[in-house]
Design a protein around this motif. Structure first.
Motif, PDB file in Angstrom:
ATOM      1  N   ARG A 133       0.830  -1.210   0.000  1.00 16.64           N
ATOM      2  CA  ARG A 133       0.000   0.000   0.000  1.00 16.64           C
ATOM      3  C   ARG A 133       0.861   1.255   0.000  1.00 16.64           C
ATOM      4  O   ARG A 133       0.609   2.194  -0.767  1.00 16.64           O
ATOM      5  CB  ARG A 133      -0.926   0.000   1.215  1.00 16.64           C
ATOM      6  N   VAL A 134       1.894   1.273   0.828  1.00 19.39           N
ATOM      7  CA  VAL A 134       2.780   2.441   0.900  1.00 19.39           C
ATOM      8  C   VAL A 134       3.486   2.650  -0.444  1.00 19.39           C
ATOM      9  O   VAL A 134       3.544   3.775  -0.957  1.00 19.39           O
ATOM     10  CB  VAL A 134       3.797   2.290   2.060  1.00 19.39           C
ATOM     11  N   ILE A 135       3.997   1.580  -1.031  1.00 19.95           N
ATOM     12  CA  ILE A 135       4.668   1.701  -2.329  1.00 19.95           C
ATOM     13  C   ILE A 135       3.668   2.160  -3.393  1.00 19.95           C
ATOM     14  O   ILE A 135       3.989   3.019  -4.217  1.00 19.95           O
ATOM     15  CB  ILE A 135       5.328   0.363  -2.735  1.00 19.95           C
ATOM     16  N   GLY A 136       2.479   1.613  -3.363  1.00 21.56           N
ATOM     17  CA  GLY A 136       1.459   2.010  -4.320  1.00 21.56           C
ATOM     18  C   GLY A 136       1.126   3.490  -4.223  1.00 21.56           C
ATOM     19  O   GLY A 136       1.043   4.190  -5.237  1.00 21.56           O
ATOM     20  N   THR A 152      -1.220   7.244   5.503  1.00 27.10           N
ATOM     21  CA  THR A 152      -1.044   5.955   6.180  1.00 27.10           C
ATOM     22  C   THR A 152      -0.887   6.071   7.690  1.00 27.10           C
ATOM     23  O   THR A 152      -0.877   5.048   8.377  1.00 27.10           O
ATOM     24  CB  THR A 152       0.191   5.222   5.623  1.00 27.10           C
ATOM     25  N   GLY A 153      -0.708   7.306   8.182  1.00 27.64           N
ATOM     26  CA  GLY A 153      -0.498   7.491   9.617  1.00 27.64           C
ATOM     27  C   GLY A 153       0.905   7.119  10.058  1.00 27.64           C
ATOM     28  O   GLY A 153       1.152   6.885  11.236  1.00 27.64           O
ATOM     29  N   LYS A 154       1.832   7.067   9.145  1.00 23.61           N
ATOM     30  CA  LYS A 154       3.229   6.734   9.459  1.00 23.61           C
ATOM     31  C   LYS A 154       4.071   7.993   9.384  1.00 23.61           C
ATOM     32  O   LYS A 154       3.667   8.983   8.778  1.00 23.61           O
ATOM     33  CB  LYS A 154       3.758   5.691   8.472  1.00 23.61           C
ATOM     34  N   SER A 155       5.247   7.923   9.952  1.00 22.85           N
ATOM     35  CA  SER A 155       6.157   9.063   9.842  1.00 22.85           C
ATOM     36  C   SER A 155       6.789   9.064   8.450  1.00 22.85           C
ATOM     37  O   SER A 155       6.828   8.032   7.768  1.00 22.85           O
ATOM     38  CB  SER A 155       7.255   8.972  10.904  1.00 22.85           C
ATOM     39  N   ALA A 156       7.285  10.222   8.041  1.00 20.92           N
ATOM     40  CA  ALA A 156       7.937  10.328   6.735  1.00 20.92           C
ATOM     41  C   ALA A 156       9.138   9.392   6.658  1.00 20.92           C
ATOM     42  O   ALA A 156       9.367   8.749   5.630  1.00 20.92           O
ATOM     43  CB  ALA A 156       8.353  11.774   6.470  1.00 20.92           C
ATOM     44  N   VAL A 159       7.987   5.868   6.059  1.00 22.07           N
ATOM     45  CA  VAL A 159       7.577   5.678   4.667  1.00 22.07           C
ATOM     46  C   VAL A 159       8.800   5.436   3.793  1.00 22.07           C
ATOM     47  O   VAL A 159       8.812   4.533   2.953  1.00 22.07           O
ATOM     48  CB  VAL A 159       6.765   6.900   4.159  1.00 22.07           C
ATOM     49  N   LYS A 160       9.841   6.224   3.992  1.00 25.04           N
ATOM     50  CA  LYS A 160      11.068   6.062   3.195  1.00 25.04           C
ATOM     51  C   LYS A 160      11.663   4.679   3.390  1.00 25.04           C
ATOM     52  O   LYS A 160      12.081   4.029   2.420  1.00 25.04           O
ATOM     53  CB  LYS A 160      12.097   7.129   3.568  1.00 25.04           C
ATOM     54  N   VAL A 161      11.711   4.217   4.631  1.00 19.59           N
ATOM     55  CA  VAL A 161      12.284   2.893   4.921  1.00 19.59           C
ATOM     56  C   VAL A 161      11.419   1.793   4.303  1.00 19.59           C
ATOM     57  O   VAL A 161      11.935   0.860   3.680  1.00 19.59           O
ATOM     58  CB  VAL A 161      12.438   2.690   6.451  1.00 19.59           C
TER      59      VAL A 161
END
Length: 182
Positions: A133-136, A152-156, A159-161
Motif C-alpha cells: 500500500r505504501v509503495i502504491g 497511512t499514519g506513518k512518519s515520513a 515511509v522512506k524505509v
C-alpha cells in the motif's frame, strides 16, 4: 525482404491468412516477426541466448497458433508468448534479466499498459499488504513522502524505509542484482 519494424495490422492479417491455410504468408509472418523478437530479447538479456529464445518463441507460436483469436490484435499475443519464454528462461537459468524502467517501455513492444499494470499488481501482491500500500501510494499514485505518511499514519522516515525495503524486495523477486527475497 525482412522488415526492421513491425506492422501489427499487416502481421495480424498474415496470421489470419496462415490460420486459413496460406503457408506462404505464414512463412512471411515468421520471417517478419523474427527481427522484432531478436530486438525484444536483446533489450532484456546479455549474451548469445537471445537467438535461442527467438527460436523457442517461434516454435511456441507455431505450436500455439490455434489459440490465436483472429479478432484480437496480433502484437499483444506474440509479445505475451515472448514474455513468457523470457520468464521461463530466466527462472530456469537463474540468470538476471535487464528490465527497462522507461515510460515508453511496452509501447515499442506492442504491449498494452494494462498488462504492465497487472504485472505490477502481481508483484505487489507478494509483499506484505501494508508495504504494498505504501509503495502504491508513493510510487504508483505519485504521492510525496509527506502525503503518503499522512495517508497511512506513518512518519515520513518510516515511509522512506518501507519504500526502500519494499523496492529491494521487488528487485529480488524479478532477479535484479541488489534485490532480496527475504
Amino acid at each position: 525482404m525482412v522488415m526492421n519494424t513491425y506492422n501489427s495490422d499487416e502481421w495480424q492479417g498474415w496470421m489470419r491468412a496462415a490460420l486459413n491455410g496460406d503457408a506462404g504468408l505464414y512463412r512471411k509472418l515468421l520471417a517478419a516477426v523474427r527481427p522484432w523478437l531478436l530486438s525484444y530479447f536483446r533489450r532484456r538479456l546479455y549474451g548469445s541466448e537471445c537467438e535461442d529464445l527467438v527460436q523457442m518463441t517461434l516454435l511456441s507460436l507455431h505450436e500455439k497458433r490455434h489459440t490465436y483469436d483472429v479478432s484480437a490484435p496480433f502484437m499483444p499475443w506474440i509479445a505475451a508468448i515472448a514474455r513468457n519464454k523470457l520468464i521461463d528462461y530466466v527462472r530456469k537459468a537463474g540468470r538476471h534479466v535487464h528490465v527497462e524502467l522507461d515510460e515508453a517501455m511496452g509501447v515499442d513492444d506492442g504491449l498494452r499498459p494494462e498488462l504492465a499494470a497487472r504485472d505490477v499488481q502481481v508483484l505487489l501482491s507478494q509483499l506484505p499488504k501494508d508495504q504494498a500500500r505504501v509503495i502504491g501510494l508513493h510510487k504508483l499514485n505519485e504521492l510525496s513522502v509527506e502525503e503518503t505518511a499522512a495517508a497511512t499514519g506513518k512518519s515520513a522516515s518510516a515511509v522512506k524505509v518501507i519504500v526502500h525495503r519494499g523496492l529491494k524486495k521487488l528487485q529480488g523477486l524479478v532477479g535484479l542484482k541488489g534485490g532480496t527475497n527475504e
